[in-house]
Design an enzyme around this catalytic site. Structure first.
Site, mmCIF file in Angstrom:
data_model
loop_
_atom_site.group_PDB
_atom_site.id
_atom_site.type_symbol
_atom_site.label_atom_id
_atom_site.label_comp_id
_atom_site.label_asym_id
_atom_site.label_seq_id
_atom_site.Cartn_x
_atom_site.Cartn_y
_atom_site.Cartn_z
ATOM 1 N N CYS A 165 -39.945 -34.691 28.691
ATOM 2 C CA CYS A 165 -40.997 -33.756 28.280
ATOM 3 C C CYS A 165 -42.204 -33.718 29.420
ATOM 4 O O CYS A 165 -43.177 -32.951 29.289
ATOM 5 C CB CYS A 165 -41.449 -33.800 26.920
ATOM 6 S SG CYS A 165 -39.931 -33.701 25.915
ATOM 7 N N HIS A 305 -50.442 -32.767 24.060
ATOM 8 C CA HIS A 305 -49.039 -32.792 23.924
ATOM 9 C C HIS A 305 -48.614 -32.261 22.430
ATOM 10 O O HIS A 305 -47.847 -31.428 22.763
ATOM 11 C CB HIS A 305 -48.627 -34.009 24.175
ATOM 12 C CG HIS A 305 -46.938 -34.246 24.061
ATOM 13 N ND1 HIS A 305 -46.240 -33.524 25.351
ATOM 14 C CD2 HIS A 305 -46.140 -35.003 23.446
ATOM 15 C CE1 HIS A 305 -45.043 -33.984 24.965
ATOM 16 N NE2 HIS A 305 -45.001 -34.603 23.943
ATOM 17 N N GLU A 316 -51.688 -39.609 19.703
ATOM 18 C CA GLU A 316 -52.352 -38.909 20.681
ATOM 19 C C GLU A 316 -53.803 -38.992 20.392
ATOM 20 O O GLU A 316 -54.610 -38.926 20.993
ATOM 21 C CB GLU A 316 -51.667 -37.715 21.048
ATOM 22 C CG GLU A 316 -52.268 -36.768 22.136
ATOM 23 C CD GLU A 316 -51.780 -35.696 22.546
ATOM 24 O OE1 GLU A 316 -52.108 -34.973 23.551
ATOM 25 O OE2 GLU A 316 -50.928 -35.206 22.081
ATOM 26 N N LYS A 337 -48.316 -25.525 21.806
ATOM 27 C CA LYS A 337 -46.827 -25.833 21.028
ATOM 28 C C LYS A 337 -46.670 -25.218 19.857
ATOM 29 O O LYS A 337 -45.703 -24.959 19.343
ATOM 30 C CB LYS A 337 -46.348 -27.372 21.487
ATOM 31 C CG LYS A 337 -46.039 -27.826 22.574
ATOM 32 C CD LYS A 337 -45.475 -29.206 22.192
ATOM 33 C CE LYS A 337 -45.345 -30.038 23.773
ATOM 34 N NZ LYS A 337 -46.463 -30.349 24.522
ATOM 35 N N PHE A 403 -39.882 -38.639 26.006
ATOM 36 C CA PHE A 403 -38.734 -39.624 25.663
ATOM 37 C C PHE A 403 -38.611 -40.695 26.695
ATOM 38 O O PHE A 403 -38.705 -40.257 27.997
ATOM 39 C CB PHE A 403 -37.493 -39.042 25.093
ATOM 40 C CG PHE A 403 -37.615 -38.327 23.878
ATOM 41 C CD1 PHE A 403 -38.433 -38.471 22.999
ATOM 42 C CD2 PHE A 403 -36.474 -37.677 23.487
ATOM 43 C CE1 PHE A 403 -38.579 -37.666 21.600
ATOM 44 C CE2 PHE A 403 -36.610 -36.953 22.236
ATOM 45 C CZ PHE A 403 -37.498 -37.289 21.485
#
Length: 417
Positions: A165, A305, A316, A337, A403
């Protein structure tokens, strides 16, 4: 060696909430969710039956039909978004030195649908190997940047970045470095992903990574919310034209902003879970600030993120508090997101674009779908919940984590900051 300055002169976007830059931005500031039931295949037996697919997109509206059939969807998305960005940059191709123009493109997975189709077809046969001659060229993760360079004749640096990502943020940082080190004048960069497939949904479901809120897809992506239960898979692409400052000035280019710096780090902890204290996230933001030569107090906003996973959002948030201290409470944080879903390898590009537009317009897009505070996340942090906020933005950072423990962060700033 004096490093050259690098600016952004073109943008292109193809997202679940808008098929170009203007549509994308309008949807962002209005808090539009791109999540809906999956239409690409019958998902009724899947744990997760929804995703953030593109809407009203037909590749043949942009690409020659014959050429489009030679490309996986992820490469089609790359071609469409990069064309918007190149057109936006307004190059005079007769004067552009194409030996000093290149392409660095990110994708976490590449041609997953192509691989899936070919394997399903082989499995349904009698064992005789009958494969499409374009199988490999459609599938490989570097073919998108190859197609872009072929279209425009760009003969400079050309390769793909793959860091899950974080892929497109790594691509942006690489393109930034090639220009500031003097190896190129112009770079097309960004990323694309098309993993809303049987294999993609099935694989992420098997990992328990996706939200299973099938009764209410539009509110399923809930970054920082107490009841978040996983990310929503998205697809699309984001493209940026990076250009050496003097080169851009000489041709009278429109300049959106300057790339101030980029940071990278590794969690070195687990193949999928973040470091619980956000160690890698902390390091990547510090590395980015150090590269930009700026202080934490210089930063006005940060596009997190923020995937809506229980572990990721918490780690985070801890990292942000560690890096920015008391200044963290003065910043606008957000996770786009919540609207686009997680575009995997394309996430960094579309979120960097959001950061640039946020700075340009003085508006911070919201983190939608917040209903309940998480007692483990500091409620004094301003996550720009549910409603966009007006604010002058001079410096904005964007985080992407992948990941494998891959972390990347890019910083954009106003040209005169």
């Amino acid at each position: 060696m004096v490093l050259k300055r690098v600016v952004v002169t073109g943008l292109g976007a193809l997202t679940p909430i808008g098929n170009n830059i203007q549509e994308y931005w309008n949807a962002l500031i209005n808090g539009v969710s791109g999540a809906a039931p999956i239409t690409y295949f019958d998902a009724t037996k899947f744990k997760t039956q929804f995703a953030c697919e593109l809407k009203n997109f037909n590749a043949e509206d942009f690409l020659d039909r014959k050429e489009a059939r030679k490309m996986d969807r992820y490469a089609q998305y790359a071609m469409v978004s990069s064309e918007e960005a190149v057109n936006d940059a307004g190059f005079n191709f007769e004067k552009l030195d194409k030996d000093r123009a290149g392409v660095i493109w990110g994708s976490g997975i590449g041609g997953l649908e192509t691989f899936q189709i070919e394997m399903l077809n082989f499995s349904a046969g009698d064992g005789t190997p009958k494969f499409n001659p374009f199988f490999i060229p459609k599938m490989i993760s570097d073919i998108a940047c190859g197609h872009i360079s072929i279209k425009y004749g760009f003969r400079g640096p050309n390769f793909a970045t793959v860091s899950a990502c974080a892929s497109s943020t790594n691509a942006i940082i690489d393109a930034f470095n090639y220009i500031r080190l003097g190896h190129a004048d112009v770079m097309v960069t960004g990323g694309s992903e098309a993993a809303v497939t049987i294999a993609g949904m099935g694989g992420f479901n098997a990992m328990h990574a996706l939200s299973t809120r099938n009764d209410d897809p539009k509110t399923a992506s809930r970054p920082m919310d107490k009841d978040r239960d996983g990310f929503v898979l998205g697809e699309g692409a984001g493209a940026l034209i990076l250009e050496e400052y003097e080169h851009a000035i000489a041709r009278g280019a429109k300049i959106y902003c300057e790339i101030g710096g980029g940071g990278m780090s590794a969690d070195a902890h687990h193949i999928t879970a973040p470091h619980p204290e956000g160690l890698g996230a902390k390091n990547v933001m510090l590395n980015c600030l150090r590269d930009a030569g700026l202080k934490p107090t210089d930063v006005d906003g940060l596009n997190m993120h923020g995937t809506s996973t229980p572990l990721g959002d918490l780690a985070e948030s801890k990292a942000i508090e560690h890096v920015f201290g008391e200044h963290a409470y003065s910043m606008n944080l957000n996770s786009t997101k919540s609207m686009t879903g997680h575009l995997l390898g394309a996430a960094g590009a579309v979120e960097t674009i959001s950061s640039i537009l946020s700075m340009q317009h003085g508006i911070v897009p919201p983190t939608i779908n917040h209903f309940t505070d998480d007692e483990n996340i500091d409620s004094k942090l301003n996550f720009t919940f549910n409603v966009a906020q007006k604010r002058e933005m001079n410096v904005v950072m964007s985080n992407t984590f992948g990941f494998g423990g891959h972390n990347a962060c890019v910083l954009v700033k106003k040209l005169d900051f």
